[in-house]
Design a protein around this motif. Structure first.
Motif, PDB file in Angstrom:
ATOM      1  N   ASP A  30       0.863  -1.183   0.000  1.00  0.00           N
ATOM      2  CA  ASP A  30       0.000   0.000   0.000  1.00  0.00           C
ATOM      3  C   ASP A  30       0.889   1.220   0.000  1.00  0.00           C
ATOM      4  O   ASP A  30       1.563   1.533   0.968  1.00  0.00           O
ATOM      5  N   LYS A  31       0.882   1.894  -1.127  1.00  0.00           N
ATOM      6  CA  LYS A  31       1.798   3.020  -1.310  1.00  0.00           C
ATOM      7  C   LYS A  31       1.248   4.311  -0.721  1.00  0.00           C
ATOM      8  O   LYS A  31       1.911   5.339  -0.750  1.00  0.00           O
ATOM      9  N   GLY A  32       0.013   4.263  -0.290  1.00  0.00           N
ATOM     10  CA  GLY A  32      -0.588   5.487   0.234  1.00  0.00           C
ATOM     11  C   GLY A  32      -0.869   6.500  -0.856  1.00  0.00           C
ATOM     12  O   GLY A  32      -1.125   7.667  -0.592  1.00  0.00           O
ATOM     13  N   LEU A  33      -0.801   6.048  -2.105  1.00  0.00           N
ATOM     14  CA  LEU A  33      -1.052   6.969  -3.214  1.00  0.00           C
ATOM     15  C   LEU A  33      -2.514   6.869  -3.651  1.00  0.00           C
ATOM     16  O   LEU A  33      -2.819   6.438  -4.752  1.00  0.00           O
ATOM     17  N   SER A  34      -3.390   7.293  -2.777  1.00  0.00           N
ATOM     18  CA  SER A  34      -4.809   7.311  -3.134  1.00  0.00           C
ATOM     19  C   SER A  34      -5.077   8.530  -4.016  1.00  0.00           C
ATOM     20  O   SER A  34      -4.245   9.440  -4.101  1.00  0.00           O
ATOM     21  N   ILE A  84      -2.823  -1.637  -9.928  1.00  0.00           N
ATOM     22  CA  ILE A  84      -1.524  -1.656 -10.601  1.00  0.00           C
ATOM     23  C   ILE A  84      -0.479  -0.899  -9.782  1.00  0.00           C
ATOM     24  O   ILE A  84       0.654  -1.351  -9.619  1.00  0.00           O
ATOM     25  N   ILE A  85      -0.877   0.253  -9.238  1.00  0.00           N
ATOM     26  CA  ILE A  85       0.080   1.060  -8.463  1.00  0.00           C
ATOM     27  C   ILE A  85       0.616   0.259  -7.271  1.00  0.00           C
ATOM     28  O   ILE A  85       1.794   0.328  -6.932  1.00  0.00           O
ATOM     29  N   ASN A  86      -0.247  -0.536  -6.648  1.00  0.00           N
ATOM     30  CA  ASN A  86       0.143  -1.288  -5.450  1.00  0.00           C
ATOM     31  C   ASN A  86       0.549  -2.733  -5.742  1.00  0.00           C
ATOM     32  O   ASN A  86       0.805  -3.490  -4.817  1.00  0.00           O
ATOM     33  N   ALA A  87       0.602  -3.100  -7.018  1.00  0.00           N
ATOM     34  CA  ALA A  87       0.884  -4.500  -7.361  1.00  0.00           C
ATOM     35  C   ALA A  87       2.212  -4.942  -6.763  1.00  0.00           C
ATOM     36  O   ALA A  87       3.242  -4.292  -6.964  1.00  0.00           O
ATOM     37  N   GLU A  88       2.178  -6.054  -6.060  1.00  0.00           N
ATOM     38  CA  GLU A  88       3.381  -6.564  -5.410  1.00  0.00           C
ATOM     39  C   GLU A  88       4.172  -7.401  -6.408  1.00  0.00           C
ATOM     40  O   GLU A  88       3.597  -8.144  -7.202  1.00  0.00           O
TER      41      GLU A  88
END
Ligand code: HEC
Length: 217
Positions: A30-34, A84-88
């Motif tokens: 979770d990048k926190g990029l909401s 996609i942004i949080n894809a591990e």
């Protein structure tokens, strides 16, 4: 108004650019990029670049609606791309400023295309995405103005003209390659970049493209 639409787009791209390492980090889930978090950064980046927020009290209703729609489009694009942004485990996710900008412009157009259009285009020989191909007017300004040696660096071209038979104010703002662009758009020409496209062989300071704004009356 055209300048404001371009400046908000640029602020958005700069936020994605500054978050690129975070987006590309394969370990964080979770990048926190909401959408909300990105919007706050966009407002901050706009303020720093322009000395005032994008939504000022002196805007007309129409101007306010356009700017709000553009900012909301950014929130939606980010929210829609959380997976996609949080894809591990995936390092390069292809979520880069140019893609973000195109998605935002497409979303903006869904609501606003009869009033305003925002597009990032490029010289015909450099275009990667077919959607970005310059129309006749854009091509002419790029070839006959921006690519002429005496065109002042960074100076926009404006014209009152028609689009789809309707009177429109058009504006084209040139953009140039900086060092950070050349990993993908630089040399050697034809080598594949990290996104899978052949590099253009561009050099620092070359014309890279242009932000194209259309405002209908
Ligand atoms: C990680 C690789 C990468 C970097 C770095 C990069 N670009 Fe791109 N650029 C792309 C890709 C991929 C597209 C196509 C996006 C799409 O599908 O809409 C693109 C599209 C563009 C376009 C839109 C026209 C077109 O060809 O579709 C312009 C203009 C552009 N880039 C300029 C720049 C500039 C200026 C920089 C530096 C500030 C930059 N790019 C940095 C990969 C990159």
């Amino acid at each position: 108004m055209g300048n404001r639409l371009a400046a908000v787009l640029r602020a958005g791209r700069s936020v994605i650019s500054n978050s690129q390492d975070l987006i590309n980090d394969p370990s964080t889930q979770d990048k926190g990029l909401s959408g909300q978090a990105v919007q706050e950064q966009v407002l901050q980046a706009y303020l720093e670049a322009n000395g005032e927020p994008p939504l000022t009290a002196d805007l007309s209703d129409k101007e306010r609606r356009m700017t709000e729609t553009q900012l909301a489009a950014m929130v939606e694009v980010i929210d829609e791309n959380q997976t996609i942004i949080n894809a591990e485990g995936i390092e390069f996710k292809g979520f880069i400023p140019a893609i973000f900008a195109r998605l935002v412009n497409e979303k903006f157009a869904e609501e606003m295309s009869s009033e305003a259009r925002v597009k990032v285009t490029a010289p015909k020989d450099l275009v990667r995405n077919r959607m970005a191909r310059p129309d006749g007017w854009e091509n002419q300004v790029i070839e006959e103005k921006f690519r002429k040696g005496d065109w002042p660096i960074g100076e926009a071209f404006y014209e009152q003209t028609t689009v789809d038979g309707k009177p429109a104010f058009r504006m084209l703002i040139p953009e140039y390659y900086s060092d950070s662009c050349l990993a993908c758009h630089g040399s050697p020409a034809g080598d594949t970049d990290v996104t899978g496209f052949p590099k253009e062989g561009g050099s620092l300071g070359d014309l890279a493209g242009a932000i194209s704004i259309t405002l209908f009356e």
